[in-house]
Design a protein around this motif. Structure first.
Motif, mmCIF file in Angstrom:
data_model
loop_
_atom_site.group_PDB
_atom_site.id
_atom_site.type_symbol
_atom_site.label_atom_id
_atom_site.label_comp_id
_atom_site.label_asym_id
_atom_site.label_seq_id
_atom_site.Cartn_x
_atom_site.Cartn_y
_atom_site.Cartn_z
ATOM 1 N N UNK A 54 11.146 -79.211 105.371
ATOM 2 C CA UNK A 54 9.803 -79.151 105.963
ATOM 3 C C UNK A 54 8.819 -79.908 105.074
ATOM 4 N N UNK A 55 8.912 -79.676 103.774
ATOM 5 C CA UNK A 55 8.036 -80.355 102.817
ATOM 6 C C UNK A 55 8.203 -81.874 102.923
ATOM 7 N N UNK A 56 9.446 -82.355 102.952
ATOM 8 C CA UNK A 56 9.712 -83.795 103.069
ATOM 9 C C UNK A 56 9.171 -84.348 104.381
ATOM 10 N N UNK A 57 9.329 -83.593 105.467
ATOM 11 C CA UNK A 57 8.833 -84.016 106.773
ATOM 12 C C UNK A 57 7.321 -84.282 106.716
ATOM 13 N N UNK A 58 6.566 -83.325 106.162
ATOM 14 C CA UNK A 58 5.116 -83.491 106.073
ATOM 15 C C UNK A 58 4.733 -84.611 105.104
ATOM 16 N N UNK A 59 5.486 -84.772 104.025
ATOM 17 C CA UNK A 59 5.204 -85.852 103.078
ATOM 18 C C UNK A 59 5.448 -87.224 103.702
ATOM 19 N N UNK A 60 6.488 -87.344 104.498
ATOM 20 C CA UNK A 60 6.776 -88.618 105.173
ATOM 21 C C UNK A 60 5.650 -88.960 106.143
ATOM 22 N N UNK A 61 5.125 -87.946 106.842
ATOM 23 C CA UNK A 61 3.973 -88.188 107.714
ATOM 24 C C UNK A 61 2.770 -88.649 106.891
ATOM 25 N N UNK A 62 2.570 -88.024 105.749
ATOM 26 C CA UNK A 62 1.402 -88.328 104.915
ATOM 27 C C UNK A 62 1.510 -89.712 104.283
ATOM 28 N N UNK A 63 2.719 -90.159 103.937
ATOM 29 C CA UNK A 63 2.872 -91.467 103.281
ATOM 30 C C UNK A 63 2.545 -92.601 104.257
ATOM 31 N N UNK A 64 2.666 -92.338 105.554
ATOM 32 C CA UNK A 64 2.329 -93.335 106.564
ATOM 33 C C UNK A 64 0.863 -93.263 106.994
ATOM 34 N N UNK A 65 0.119 -92.351 106.413
ATOM 35 C CA UNK A 65 -1.288 -92.140 106.745
ATOM 36 C C UNK A 65 -2.149 -93.102 105.917
ATOM 37 N N UNK A 66 -2.950 -93.911 106.585
ATOM 38 C CA UNK A 66 -3.790 -94.881 105.873
ATOM 39 C C UNK A 66 -5.229 -94.424 105.693
ATOM 40 N N UNK A 67 -5.547 -93.209 106.172
ATOM 41 C CA UNK A 67 -6.896 -92.679 105.974
ATOM 42 C C UNK A 67 -7.052 -92.236 104.522
ATOM 43 N N UNK A 68 -8.291 -92.181 104.023
ATOM 44 C CA UNK A 68 -8.491 -91.683 102.656
ATOM 45 C C UNK A 68 -7.963 -90.261 102.517
ATOM 46 N N UNK A 69 -7.503 -89.917 101.320
ATOM 47 C CA UNK A 69 -7.008 -88.580 101.074
ATOM 48 C C UNK A 69 -8.126 -87.554 101.034
ATOM 49 N N UNK A 70 -9.262 -87.972 100.485
ATOM 50 C CA UNK A 70 -10.388 -87.057 100.334
ATOM 51 C C UNK A 70 -11.675 -87.867 100.323
ATOM 52 N N UNK A 71 -12.673 -87.361 101.004
ATOM 53 C CA UNK A 71 -14.012 -87.945 100.957
ATOM 54 C C UNK A 71 -14.957 -86.810 100.582
ATOM 55 N N UNK A 72 -15.716 -87.021 99.527
ATOM 56 C CA UNK A 72 -16.675 -86.018 99.066
ATOM 57 C C UNK A 72 -18.064 -86.617 99.238
ATOM 58 N N UNK A 73 -18.934 -85.928 99.992
ATOM 59 C CA UNK A 73 -20.291 -86.430 100.187
ATOM 60 C C UNK A 73 -21.273 -85.266 100.312
ATOM 61 N N UNK A 74 -22.491 -85.574 100.708
ATOM 62 C CA UNK A 74 -23.545 -84.558 100.802
ATOM 63 C C UNK A 74 -23.251 -83.487 101.857
ATOM 64 N N UNK A 75 -22.437 -83.825 102.858
ATOM 65 C CA UNK A 75 -22.133 -82.887 103.934
ATOM 66 C C UNK A 75 -21.021 -81.901 103.548
ATOM 67 N N UNK A 76 -20.047 -82.390 102.767
ATOM 68 C CA UNK A 76 -18.925 -81.549 102.369
ATOM 69 C C UNK A 76 -17.757 -82.375 101.889
#
Length: 181
Positions: free
Chosen positions: A68-90
């Motif tokens: 299950x962990x590998x499955x979710x990691x494989x999905x995440x490695x193909x994700x090109x969106x930023x991992x985290x965005x921190x701004x005034x909203x949250x």
């Protein structure tokens, strides 16, 4: 260190493809180890490590958990969106399998660090945890968030494990923005 967007005080932290790849390899190794324990467990006179039933159960758990962990990691490695965005909203969280999207500063009441083995997590305590759990469409992820709420008093945690940053730098930026709210 971080990418800042001018005039918006926005921190963008990309996913670390190399860290994610390493975690996928580690997961695959644990799945293989699980199969070894199930199919041909090592012979030993040790009370626990020589018990074929215990090794079988550990093997099955390793196969399920790390698959299950590998499955979710494989999905995440193909994700090109930023991992985290921190701004005034949250915090716009896309850092892990349990990523929930936008966590508003107006909902966050406290922040702490939780250490589990050698893993450090930034725990975000919100005034409305059930709303965040209800936003999760995936049943398995929702149940994991419910378990986190029971065990750690928050369904929301952020780790630097899959991000291109160091934990201490991430914590500093989150605390800095939280204190500005």
């Amino acid at each position: 260190k971080f990418n800042s967007v001018a005039n918006k005080s926005e921190i963008i932290i990309p996913l670390s493809k190399s860290k994610l790849f390493f975690l996928i390899l580690a997961s695959i190794l644990f799945v293989i180890l699980g199969f070894w324990f199930v199919i041909a467990p090592p012979q030993s006179n040790h009370l626990i490590f020589g018990n074929k039933t215990i090794l079988f159960i550990v093997g099955i758990c390793a196969i399920i958990l790390f698959s299950v962990f590998a499955f979710f990691l494989i999905q995440k490695i193909n994700d090109n969106k930023p991992g985290l965005v921190i701004n005034h909203e949250g915090i716009l969280d896309n850092s892990s399998a349990l990523a929930i999207g936008l966590i508003k500063w107006t909902d966050v009441v406290d922040i702490s660090v939780l250490k589990i083995s050698s893993q450090k997590l930034i725990m975000l305590y919100v005034k409305n945890p059930q709303e965040y759990i209800d936003r999760q469409p995936n049943l398995l992820k929702r149940k994991t968030m419910e378990m986190n709420l029971k065990m750690y008093h928050s369904p929301l945690s952020i780790s630097a494990t899959g991000l291109k940053c160091k934990f201490d730098d991430l914590l500093q930026q989150i605390e800095l923005h939280f204190n500005k709210k």
